[in-house]
Scaffold this motif. Structure first.
Motif, PDB file in Angstrom:
ATOM      1  N   TYR A   1      -9.624   4.582 -11.757  1.00 20.24           N
ATOM      2  CA  TYR A   1      -8.380   5.173 -12.252  1.00 20.24           C
ATOM      3  C   TYR A   1      -7.882   4.528 -13.542  1.00 20.24           C
ATOM      4  O   TYR A   1      -7.162   5.143 -14.309  1.00 20.24           O
ATOM      5  CB  TYR A   1      -7.283   5.081 -11.196  1.00 20.24           C
ATOM      6  CG  TYR A   1      -7.610   5.865  -9.947  1.00 20.24           C
ATOM      7  CD1 TYR A   1      -8.037   7.180 -10.014  1.00 20.24           C
ATOM      8  CD2 TYR A   1      -7.492   5.286  -8.697  1.00 20.24           C
ATOM      9  CE1 TYR A   1      -8.343   7.903  -8.877  1.00 20.24           C
ATOM     10  CE2 TYR A   1      -7.788   6.000  -7.547  1.00 20.24           C
ATOM     11  CZ  TYR A   1      -8.208   7.301  -7.650  1.00 20.24           C
ATOM     12  OH  TYR A   1      -8.498   8.014  -6.515  1.00 20.24           O
TER      13      TYR A   1
ATOM     14  N   VAL B   1      -7.018  13.287  -6.180  1.00 22.49           N
ATOM     15  CA  VAL B   1      -5.773  12.527  -6.145  1.00 22.49           C
ATOM     16  C   VAL B   1      -6.033  11.280  -5.310  1.00 22.49           C
ATOM     17  O   VAL B   1      -6.628  11.359  -4.233  1.00 22.49           O
ATOM     18  CB  VAL B   1      -4.626  13.349  -5.528  1.00 22.49           C
ATOM     19  CG1 VAL B   1      -3.354  12.524  -5.442  1.00 22.49           C
ATOM     20  CG2 VAL B   1      -4.392  14.623  -6.331  1.00 22.49           C
ATOM     21  N   GLY B   2      -5.603  10.128  -5.837  1.00 20.34           N
ATOM     22  CA  GLY B   2      -5.830   8.889  -5.108  1.00 20.34           C
ATOM     23  C   GLY B   2      -4.756   7.868  -5.404  1.00 20.34           C
ATOM     24  O   GLY B   2      -3.881   8.082  -6.245  1.00 20.34           O
ATOM     25  N   ARG B   3      -4.822   6.757  -4.717  1.00 15.13           N
ATOM     26  CA  ARG B   3      -3.853   5.675  -4.878  1.00 15.13           C
ATOM     27  C   ARG B   3      -4.555   4.379  -5.239  1.00 15.13           C
ATOM     28  O   ARG B   3      -5.673   4.118  -4.816  1.00 15.13           O
ATOM     29  CB  ARG B   3      -3.070   5.443  -3.596  1.00 15.13           C
ATOM     30  CG  ARG B   3      -2.118   6.537  -3.253  1.00 15.13           C
ATOM     31  CD  ARG B   3      -1.272   6.133  -2.036  1.00 15.13           C
ATOM     32  NE  ARG B   3      -0.288   7.124  -1.745  1.00 15.13           N
ATOM     33  CZ  ARG B   3       0.939   7.135  -2.265  1.00 15.13           C
ATOM     34  NH1 ARG B   3       1.313   6.190  -3.082  1.00 15.13           N
ATOM     35  NH2 ARG B   3       1.795   8.078  -1.952  1.00 15.13           N
ATOM     36  N   ASP B   4      -3.843   3.578  -6.012  1.00 13.99           N
ATOM     37  CA  ASP B   4      -4.225   2.189  -6.262  1.00 13.99           C
ATOM     38  C   ASP B   4      -2.940   1.416  -6.018  1.00 13.99           C
ATOM     39  O   ASP B   4      -2.047   1.394  -6.875  1.00 13.99           O
ATOM     40  CB  ASP B   4      -4.729   2.006  -7.690  1.00 13.99           C
ATOM     41  CG  ASP B   4      -5.245   0.599  -7.954  1.00 13.99           C
ATOM     42  OD1 ASP B   4      -5.198  -0.240  -7.029  1.00 13.99           O
ATOM     43  OD2 ASP B   4      -5.682   0.326  -9.078  1.00 13.99           O
TER      44      ASP B   4
ATOM     45  N   ALA C   1       0.699   3.109  -6.814  1.00 18.04           N
ATOM     46  CA  ALA C   1       0.542   4.094  -7.885  1.00 18.04           C
ATOM     47  C   ALA C   1      -0.327   5.267  -7.423  1.00 18.04           C
ATOM     48  O   ALA C   1      -1.332   5.083  -6.756  1.00 18.04           O
ATOM     49  CB  ALA C   1      -0.080   3.444  -9.110  1.00 18.04           C
ATOM     50  N   VAL C   2       0.088   6.482  -7.808  1.00 17.35           N
ATOM     51  CA  VAL C   2      -0.663   7.694  -7.505  1.00 17.35           C
ATOM     52  C   VAL C   2      -1.334   8.167  -8.794  1.00 17.35           C
ATOM     53  O   VAL C   2      -0.703   8.219  -9.850  1.00 17.35           O
ATOM     54  CB  VAL C   2       0.265   8.804  -6.957  1.00 17.35           C
ATOM     55  CG1 VAL C   2      -0.506  10.097  -6.744  1.00 17.35           C
ATOM     56  CG2 VAL C   2       0.933   8.345  -5.675  1.00 17.35           C
TER      57      VAL C   2
ATOM     58  N   ARG D   1      -1.478   9.000 -14.421  1.00 18.05           N
ATOM     59  CA  ARG D   1      -0.729   8.206 -13.451  1.00 18.05           C
ATOM     60  C   ARG D   1       0.590   8.915 -13.179  1.00 18.05           C
ATOM     61  O   ARG D   1       1.322   9.236 -14.120  1.00 18.05           O
ATOM     62  CB  ARG D   1      -0.455   6.806 -13.983  1.00 18.05           C
ATOM     63  CG  ARG D   1       0.282   5.949 -12.987  1.00 18.05           C
ATOM     64  CD  ARG D   1       0.530   4.577 -13.540  1.00 18.05           C
ATOM     65  NE  ARG D   1       1.210   3.788 -12.549  1.00 18.05           N
ATOM     66  CZ  ARG D   1       1.123   2.488 -12.454  1.00 18.05           C
ATOM     67  NH1 ARG D   1       0.397   1.801 -13.306  1.00 18.05           N
ATOM     68  NH2 ARG D   1       1.770   1.847 -11.518  1.00 18.05           N
ATOM     69  N   ALA D   2       0.853   9.168 -11.925  1.00 12.74           N
ATOM     70  CA  ALA D   2       2.085   9.828 -11.484  1.00 12.74           C
ATOM     71  C   ALA D   2       2.286  11.170 -12.182  1.00 12.74           C
ATOM     72  O   ALA D   2       3.412  11.638 -12.303  1.00 12.74           O
ATOM     73  CB  ALA D   2       3.288   8.918 -11.707  1.00 12.74           C
TER      74      ALA D   2
ATOM     75  N   VAL E   1      -4.143  11.111 -10.654  1.00 14.03           N
ATOM     76  CA  VAL E   1      -4.871  12.364 -10.615  1.00 14.03           C
ATOM     77  C   VAL E   1      -6.039  12.213 -11.579  1.00 14.03           C
ATOM     78  O   VAL E   1      -5.837  11.954 -12.767  1.00 14.03           O
ATOM     79  CB  VAL E   1      -3.981  13.558 -11.027  1.00 14.03           C
ATOM     80  CG1 VAL E   1      -4.797  14.834 -11.082  1.00 14.03           C
ATOM     81  CG2 VAL E   1      -2.805  13.700 -10.077  1.00 14.03           C
TER      82      VAL E   1
END
Length: 92
Positions: free
Chosen positions: A70, A27-30, A33-34, A55-56, A36
């Motif tokens: 991502y 799980v990460g962020r840009d 936006a989250v 995304r989300a 998986v």
């Protein structure tokens, strides 16, 4: 049984799952936006595997060989921002 150029022969869309072994989930962020990211092994791309990114948790944003990004735009520029799948080319 192999298909063309050593690729596995997959008869129906449902059969593709027999050629995938799911692996790590990250799980990460840009920005806000989250994402998986699911990294998997697959019989047709043993070197790079398969990456599916959500995304989300609601929309698939990327499907293809694993590169840790991502969205395709992260690796290749903003013109690919809405591209979910882009075939890799071994030629320049």
């Amino acid at each position: 049984m192999g298909g063309e150029d050593g690729f596995p022969s997959i008869d129906t869309p449902e059969d593709v799952w027999q050629h995938i072994v799911f692996g790590e989930v990250a799980v990460g962020r840009d920005g806000a936006a989250v994402f998986v990211s699911v990294e998997s092994e697959c019989s047709w791309e043993p070197e790079h595997g398969l990456q599916i990114v959500f995304r989300a948790g609601r929309a698939v944003t990327k499907v293809g060989p694993f590169d840790g990004q991502y969205i395709n735009a992260s690796a290749d520029g903003r013109e690919l921002e809405d591209v979910v799948y882009r075939r890799w080319s071994l030629e320049p």
